[in-house]
Design a protein around this motif. Structure first.
Motif, mmCIF file in Angstrom:
data_model
loop_
_atom_site.group_PDB
_atom_site.id
_atom_site.type_symbol
_atom_site.label_atom_id
_atom_site.label_comp_id
_atom_site.label_asym_id
_atom_site.label_seq_id
_atom_site.Cartn_x
_atom_site.Cartn_y
_atom_site.Cartn_z
ATOM 1 N N LYS A 183 -53.979 -8.609 -32.675
ATOM 2 C CA LYS A 183 -52.796 -9.293 -33.221
ATOM 3 C C LYS A 183 -53.194 -10.660 -33.760
ATOM 4 O O LYS A 183 -52.742 -11.063 -34.829
ATOM 5 N N GLN A 184 -54.016 -11.372 -32.998
ATOM 6 C CA GLN A 184 -54.436 -12.702 -33.446
ATOM 7 C C GLN A 184 -55.243 -12.604 -34.740
ATOM 8 O O GLN A 184 -55.069 -13.415 -35.651
ATOM 9 N N VAL A 185 -56.120 -11.625 -34.790
ATOM 10 C CA VAL A 185 -56.913 -11.440 -36.013
ATOM 11 C C VAL A 185 -55.996 -11.094 -37.165
ATOM 12 O O VAL A 185 -56.141 -11.605 -38.288
ATOM 13 N N ALA A 186 -55.016 -10.274 -36.930
ATOM 14 C CA ALA A 186 -54.087 -9.880 -37.985
ATOM 15 C C ALA A 186 -53.279 -11.073 -38.468
ATOM 16 O O ALA A 186 -52.989 -11.208 -39.659
ATOM 17 N N GLU A 187 -52.918 -11.968 -37.553
ATOM 18 C CA GLU A 187 -52.135 -13.150 -37.926
ATOM 19 C C GLU A 187 -52.988 -14.130 -38.731
ATOM 20 O O GLU A 187 -52.478 -14.829 -39.605
ATOM 21 N N LEU A 188 -54.280 -14.182 -38.409
ATOM 22 C CA LEU A 188 -55.165 -15.114 -39.111
ATOM 23 C C LEU A 188 -55.660 -14.588 -40.447
ATOM 24 O O LEU A 188 -56.093 -15.351 -41.296
ATOM 25 N N THR A 189 -55.589 -13.308 -40.611
ATOM 26 C CA THR A 189 -56.086 -12.695 -41.845
ATOM 27 C C THR A 189 -54.967 -12.768 -42.888
ATOM 28 O O THR A 189 -53.837 -12.350 -42.630
ATOM 29 N N PRO A 190 -55.313 -13.326 -44.068
ATOM 30 C CA PRO A 190 -54.275 -13.398 -45.101
ATOM 31 C C PRO A 190 -53.907 -11.979 -45.585
ATOM 32 O O PRO A 190 -54.741 -11.106 -45.650
#
Length: 136
Positions: free
Chosen positions: A126-133
């Motif tokens: 989830k964190q990676v998804a939030e940080l990925t544009p």
């Protein structure tokens, strides 16, 4: 008591038994053995299992025949072995139960750790998804 004329093999077991010799047979070719009345029927029917000693006595089953004390000793040894095996089986069963309990406990711990790791992976994703544009 009856006198028997017997021939024996190389181990002195009776191979031929006669109460009377046929005409012309030499008594020197036979061993003469006196059989007790109580053994007469068995000796006549089973003479092959009797061994004649050098002194002219007879032994059912020969010198290596199992005696009652020998049999009692063998039975005592067998009972000791059975007791030892029973104790070993009891101990092995207890060890198996303990190992199974430990296995279940360890399996439960691994399942809890797996659930925890799975939750951490989902959180990191989830964190990676939030940080990925987002792609446009």
């Amino acid at each position: 008591m009856a006198l028997h004329y017997v021939k024996t093999d190389e181990k002195n077991f009776v191979i031929q038994n006669a109460l009377k010799l046929a005409e012309g047979e030499d008594p020197k070719d036979y061993k003469q053995v006196t059989i007790a009345t109580q053994d007469e029927i068995d000796f006549n029917q089973n003479f092959q299992v009797y061994q004649i000693t050098d002194t002219g006595t007879y032994i059912r089953g020969g010198e290596q025949a199992v005696t009652v004390p020998d049999l009692n000793q063998r039975l005592a040894e067998a009972l000791d072995t059975i007791t030892d095996l029973k104790e070993a089986l009891t101990n092995a069963t207890k060890a198996q139960v303990q190992a199974q309990q430990q296995f279940v406990k360890t399996q439960e711990q691994f399942q809890k750790q797996f659930v925890g790791l799975s939750q951490q992976i989902v959180a990191v994703q989830k964190q990676v998804a939030e940080l990925t544009p987002a792609e446009k």
